[in-house]
Design a protein around this motif. Sequence first.
Motif, PDB file in Angstrom:
ATOM      1  N   ILE A  50      -2.536   3.281  -9.059  1.00 31.12           N
ATOM      2  CA  ILE A  50      -3.086   2.870  -7.602  1.00 31.12           C
ATOM      3  C   ILE A  50      -3.484   4.510  -7.132  1.00 31.12           C
ATOM      4  N   GLY A  54      -4.553   4.034  -1.958  1.00 34.51           N
ATOM      5  CA  GLY A  54      -4.173   2.648  -2.067  1.00 34.51           C
ATOM      6  C   GLY A  54      -5.063   1.532  -2.356  1.00 34.51           C
ATOM      7  N   THR A  57      -6.347  -0.626  -7.593  1.00 36.36           N
ATOM      8  CA  THR A  57      -5.153  -0.780  -8.390  1.00 36.36           C
ATOM      9  C   THR A  57      -5.607  -1.173  -9.963  1.00 36.36           C
ATOM     10  N   THR A  68       3.050  -5.483 -10.029  1.00 32.51           N
ATOM     11  CA  THR A  68       2.671  -5.008  -8.676  1.00 32.51           C
ATOM     12  C   THR A  68       3.138  -3.676  -8.260  1.00 32.51           C
ATOM     13  N   SER A  70       2.577  -0.512  -5.678  1.00 34.49           N
ATOM     14  CA  SER A  70       2.074  -0.210  -4.224  1.00 34.49           C
ATOM     15  C   SER A  70       2.469   1.241  -3.768  1.00 34.49           C
ATOM     16  N   ARG A  71       2.184   1.541  -2.603  1.00 33.82           N
ATOM     17  CA  ARG A  71       2.678   2.994  -2.229  1.00 33.82           C
ATOM     18  C   ARG A  71       2.599   3.012  -0.984  1.00 33.82           C
ATOM     19  N   ASP A  72       3.725   3.630  -0.289  1.00 33.82           N
ATOM     20  CA  ASP A  72       3.850   4.108   1.100  1.00 33.82           C
ATOM     21  C   ASP A  72       3.717   5.547   1.489  1.00 33.82           C
TER      22      ASP A  72
END
Length: 115
Positions: A50, A54, A57, A68, A70-72
């Motif tokens: 990613i 973000g 991907t 899947t 994802s990132r924060d």
Amino acid sequence: VQLVESGGGLVQPGGSLRLSCAASGFTFSAYDMTWYRQAPGKERELVATITSVGRSTNYGDSMKGRFTISRDNAKNTVYLQMNSLKPEDTAVYYCNAKGLGRNYWGQGTQVTVSS
């Protein structure tokens, strides 16, 4: 600099796991993040990546539709949601951060898919 993976374990075929990678010591939001895996006797392979903000991907062929990423960026954490797990997903999963001319690795977390 630290990348600490967590969330691995033993799961039955068809089950799910969510891996986390907590980053510290660098500007997380400036780095592309990638999950790799390595099974015994096999080469390390790309699982999912990613981009830093973000917006993009990419997945390994055998993971598409099941995993899947994802990132924060507020929590300096990248995640990997793994569904419909198969025995061939068994491997050590590693978190990688790449950017600003640098490349960092976590210590890995074991995922075992078995009945």
